[in-house]
Design an enzyme around this catalytic site. Structure first.
Site, short mmCIF file in Angstrom:
data_model
loop_
_atom_site.label_atom_id
_atom_site.label_comp_id
_atom_site.label_asym_id
_atom_site.label_seq_id
_atom_site.Cartn_x
_atom_site.Cartn_y
_atom_site.Cartn_z
N ARG A 54 -74.74 -32.66 -18.48
CA ARG A 54 -75.32 -31.34 -18.69
C ARG A 54 -76.70 -31.18 -18.05
O ARG A 54 -76.95 -30.21 -17.33
CB ARG A 54 -75.47 -31.07 -20.21
CG ARG A 54 -74.23 -30.71 -20.93
CD ARG A 54 -74.23 -31.29 -22.34
NE ARG A 54 -73.91 -32.69 -22.23
CZ ARG A 54 -72.67 -33.18 -22.30
NH1 ARG A 54 -71.69 -32.38 -22.60
NH2 ARG A 54 -72.41 -34.45 -22.11
N THR A 55 -77.60 -32.12 -18.32
CA THR A 55 -78.99 -31.93 -17.89
C THR A 55 -79.09 -31.97 -16.36
O THR A 55 -79.73 -31.12 -15.75
CB THR A 55 -79.89 -33.02 -18.52
OG1 THR A 55 -79.59 -33.08 -19.91
CG2 THR A 55 -81.35 -32.72 -18.33
N LYS A 82 -82.73 -52.59 -5.71
CA LYS A 82 -83.35 -53.72 -4.96
C LYS A 82 -84.74 -54.04 -5.51
O LYS A 82 -85.51 -54.77 -4.90
CB LYS A 82 -83.46 -53.36 -3.48
CG LYS A 82 -82.13 -53.05 -2.81
CD LYS A 82 -82.37 -52.59 -1.37
CE LYS A 82 -81.16 -51.85 -0.84
NZ LYS A 82 -81.49 -51.04 0.33
N ARG A 104 -85.24 -38.44 -15.65
CA ARG A 104 -84.63 -39.03 -16.86
C ARG A 104 -84.73 -40.54 -16.71
O ARG A 104 -84.36 -41.08 -15.67
CB ARG A 104 -83.17 -38.61 -17.01
CG ARG A 104 -82.49 -39.39 -18.12
CD ARG A 104 -81.16 -38.87 -18.51
NE ARG A 104 -81.27 -37.63 -19.26
CZ ARG A 104 -80.25 -37.10 -19.93
NH1 ARG A 104 -79.07 -37.67 -19.92
NH2 ARG A 104 -80.41 -35.96 -20.58
N HIS A 134 -86.96 -34.90 -25.25
CA HIS A 134 -86.06 -34.19 -24.32
C HIS A 134 -86.42 -32.70 -24.47
O HIS A 134 -85.69 -31.93 -25.08
CB HIS A 134 -84.61 -34.46 -24.74
CG HIS A 134 -83.58 -34.08 -23.73
ND1 HIS A 134 -83.85 -33.36 -22.58
CD2 HIS A 134 -82.23 -34.31 -23.71
CE1 HIS A 134 -82.72 -33.18 -21.91
NE2 HIS A 134 -81.73 -33.76 -22.57
N1 CP Z 1 -77.62 -33.18 -23.96
C1 CP Z 1 -77.77 -33.96 -22.86
O1 CP Z 1 -78.88 -34.37 -22.50
O2 CP Z 1 -76.59 -34.21 -22.20
P1 CP Z 1 -76.48 -35.09 -20.87
O3 CP Z 1 -76.79 -36.52 -21.23
O4 CP Z 1 -75.03 -34.91 -20.42
O5 CP Z 1 -77.46 -34.55 -19.87
#
Ligand code: CP
Length: 312
Positions: A54-55, A82, A104, A134
């Site tokens: 999603r993100t 590496k 992320r 998040h």
């Molecule tokens: N909710 C969320 O962060 O989903 P993803 O890990 O698929 O990005």
């Protein structure tokens, strides 16, 4: 604002401004031509050291809808394998023209580190750092609550009762949601087994519970289920999956306790039959796919806020 690494970066007014901007972006996404020229000439890199559906996809689509160039970087197939450091990777991406880095990373604090160490000039947007935060998930969740209860014209989320349930200890979603929901005036209750409840959440203004049914009896407007994050567990936090599900799943029996006009949320990915039943995930009160849709609008609003000086 240049960076978004934590909900604490935002004042209440700025959070509401993003939600209002997301409403406008939602209108763009409903048009036949779903594109704005706002970020033409800008380059956005999605720097993902952890898996995401999603993100990552919504940040990519958000950048494209705003006419930016997008580079998707997966650590597993890069020179990170590496031994390249985060600093060297970020500086390499900036040398190639990155104006924003959406990161992320499994390490809590990585986005903040990138934004504050002076390694790069690019805007840094936190797409999830370890079990810390998040922020865009919390913003899209607030957007979904506003939309579901038709609160777009209200100043905030006062009067809303939100129950967050499950693996709170490992959840960046729970932390960002608690910070944002309290900032917006909502009441927040957190329900979890004692082993998955971190200390100190009451000091952030949450009511705490170790009994899901008792929490449901208090009639929350929103029941937000969380994924059990086995990949972050280095010990045994509950006796077995079956026993966790018995006490903490939004099962058919508990679904019957959710108020008719309340909503069910889950950030995804879901473990159906474990923390949430299929009956609950697919119930008419479920807003799980609206959360995904709103993720696109919110991420457009955040990219616009961090990278554009112009009005919408
Ligand atoms: N909710 C969320 O962060 O989903 P993803 O890990 O698929 O990005």
């Amino acid at each position: 604002m240049k960076h978004l690494t934590s909900i604490n970066d935002l004042s209440k007014d700025q959070a509401i401004q993003i939600l209002e901007s997301a409403d406008s972006m939602g209108a763009v996404n409903a048009r036949e031509i779903k594109k704005l020229p706002t970020l033409r000439g800008k380059t956005i890199v999605n720097l993902f050291y952890e898996n995401s559906t999603r993100t990552r996809i919504s940040f990519e689509l958000a950048a494209k809808r705003l006419s930016a160039d997008v580079i998707n970087f997966a650590a597993a197939t890069s020179s990170v394998s590496k031994g390249e450091s985060l600093k060297d990777t970020a500086q390499t991406l900036e040398a190639l023209g990155a104006d924003a880095i959406v990161i992320r990373h499994p390490m809590s604090g990585s986005a903040h580190q990138l934004a504050t160490r002076g390694w790069v000039d690019a805007s840094i947007i936190n797409a999830g750092d370890g079990s810390h935060e998040h922020p865009t998930q919390a913003l899209l969740d607030a957007c979904t609550i506003r939309q579901s209860f038709k609160l777009e014209d209200s100043a905030d989320l006062s009067g809303m009762k939100v129950l967050i349930v499950g693996d709170i200890l490992h959840s960046r979603v729970a932390r960002s949601n608690l910070l944002l929901l309290k900032k917006l005036g909502a009441e927040v209750e957190i329900a979890a087994p004692a082993t998955l409840m971190p200390e100190g959440l009451d000091r952030l203004g949450a009511k705490l519970s170790n009994n899901f049914e008792e929490s449901l009896e208090r009639k929350p407007n929103v029941v937000m289920m969380l994924r059990v994050q086995r990949e972050r567990m280095n010990g045994s936090y509950f006796p077995s999956s079956r026993e966790y599900a018995q006490s903490w799943s939004l099962s058919g029996k508990r679904l019957a306790m959710v108020q008719k006009d309340s909503i069910i949320m889950h950030p995804g990915p879901m473990n159906r039959g474990f923390e949430i039943s299929s009956a609950a995930a697919d119930d008419p009160r479920s807003r799980i796919l609206d959360q995904v849709r709103n993720g696109l609008s919110v991420r457009m609003a955040v990219l616009h806020m961090c990278l554009s000086t112009g009005e919408l």
